[in-house]
Design a protein around this motif. Structure first.
Motif, PDB file in Angstrom:
ATOM      1  N   VAL A 153       0.846  -1.198   0.000  1.00 26.16           N
ATOM      2  CA  VAL A 153       0.000   0.000   0.000  1.00 26.16           C
ATOM      3  C   VAL A 153       0.885   1.253   0.000  1.00 26.16           C
ATOM      4  N   SER A 154       1.929   1.253   0.836  1.00 21.98           N
ATOM      5  CA  SER A 154       2.845   2.403   0.887  1.00 21.98           C
ATOM      6  C   SER A 154       3.560   2.605  -0.440  1.00 21.98           C
ATOM      7  N   LYS A 155       3.981   1.494  -1.066  1.00 25.05           N
ATOM      8  CA  LYS A 155       4.648   1.607  -2.365  1.00 25.05           C
ATOM      9  C   LYS A 155       3.717   2.212  -3.408  1.00 25.05           C
ATOM     10  N   LEU A 156       2.452   1.840  -3.340  1.00 29.91           N
ATOM     11  CA  LEU A 156       1.473   2.460  -4.248  1.00 29.91           C
ATOM     12  C   LEU A 156       1.358   3.954  -3.978  1.00 29.91           C
ATOM     13  N   GLY A 157       1.393   4.330  -2.699  1.00 30.66           N
ATOM     14  CA  GLY A 157       1.359   5.757  -2.367  1.00 30.66           C
ATOM     15  C   GLY A 157       2.528   6.510  -2.970  1.00 30.66           C
ATOM     16  N   ASN A 158       3.723   5.939  -2.843  1.00 30.41           N
ATOM     17  CA  ASN A 158       4.910   6.581  -3.427  1.00 30.41           C
ATOM     18  C   ASN A 158       4.814   6.660  -4.942  1.00 30.41           C
ATOM     19  N   LEU A 159       4.279   5.603  -5.557  1.00 31.23           N
ATOM     20  CA  LEU A 159       4.102   5.614  -7.011  1.00 31.23           C
ATOM     21  C   LEU A 159       3.121   6.708  -7.430  1.00 31.23           C
ATOM     22  N   HIS A 160       2.029   6.848  -6.677  1.00 26.27           N
ATOM     23  CA  HIS A 160       1.043   7.879  -7.008  1.00 26.27           C
ATOM     24  C   HIS A 160       1.654   9.277  -6.926  1.00 26.27           C
ATOM     25  N   ILE A 161       2.582   9.476  -5.984  1.00 29.80           N
ATOM     26  CA  ILE A 161       3.267  10.770  -5.928  1.00 29.80           C
ATOM     27  C   ILE A 161       4.043  10.996  -7.224  1.00 29.80           C
ATOM     28  N   GLU A 162       4.766   9.967  -7.682  1.00 31.10           N
ATOM     29  CA  GLU A 162       5.517  10.099  -8.943  1.00 31.10           C
ATOM     30  C   GLU A 162       4.584  10.378 -10.108  1.00 31.10           C
ATOM     31  N   GLN A 163       3.360   9.839 -10.034  1.00 29.54           N
ATOM     32  CA  GLN A 163       2.381  10.059 -11.098  1.00 29.54           C
ATOM     33  C   GLN A 163       1.687  11.410 -10.974  1.00 29.54           C
TER      34      GLN A 163
END
Length: 199
Positions: A34-44
């Motif tokens: 879930v946290s990794k998805l959060g970091n990815l969404h920031i990059e997006q």
């Protein structure tokens, strides 16, 4: 890492669904995804989606591991960085201070995680123009790393941050000293890493 963010999201979502089914929604491995998805969404650039992921991860880690566990506090730091990107500077500072207090309590004043949070606070203060607070944070982080790891380990980034700070303050000679020191440290680190390469 290849910049294929949509493909990365597909993989993380697939992993998340599988972990939720097999391990449950609040298992540590599930929450890390879930946290990794959060970091990815920031990059997006999807900051709203990132906030949803980080808040879910934080609630899960707090419930299963407690408020001062490393995973909880790492998520608090992530939320701080997200709030900073959203220009919610009061919320960001509150998150950084919460993470710092937690790391100091659970790991000690000179642990890597504590000192990196001090460095993050220094960068935050520098962006806000609070240069004396930034300098105090960078100096604390640098002294801590030198004490625990030695002068040539994990300090070049912080020395470089001090260089940027001194440049912003108009202390150009001090800035040059820090930049030169960071450059020497980076070269030493590169040589040490390359000496461990085997063919």
């Amino acid at each position: 890492d290849q910049g294929k963010l949509a493909d990365a999201e597909t993989m993380y979502q697939r992993a998340l669904v599988g972990k939720e089914e097999v391990l449950g929604p609040v298992h540590q491995s599930t929450l890390r995804t879930v946290s990794k998805l959060g970091n990815l969404h920031i990059e997006q650039g999807r900051l709203g989606d990132a906030k949803v992921m980080f808040q879910r991860a934080l609630a899960g880690f707090e419930g299963t591991l407690g408020p001062d566990h490393n995973s909880t506090l790492d998520t608090v730091n992530n939320l701080g960085q997200l709030y900073e990107k959203q220009d919610k500077l009061g919320d960001a500072e509150a998150m950084y201070h919460r993470a710092l207090a937690g790391f100091e309590k659970s790991l000690g004043l000179d642990h890597d995680s504590t000192l990196w949070t001090v460095n993050i606070l220094g960068l935050f203060y520098m962006r806000k123009g609070k240069l004396s607070e930034a300098e105090a944070s960078f100096q604390r982080a640098l002294a801590g790393f030198q004490k625990t790891l030695g002068p040539g380990h994990s300090t070049s980034m912080i020395v470089n941050n001090l260089g940027m700070l001194y440049k912003d303050q108009g202390k150009l000679a001090d800035a040059e000293t820090m930049y030169q020191r960071a450059l020497v440290g980076d070269r030493k680190s590169t040589r040490l890493n390359s000496s461990h390469i085997t063919i």
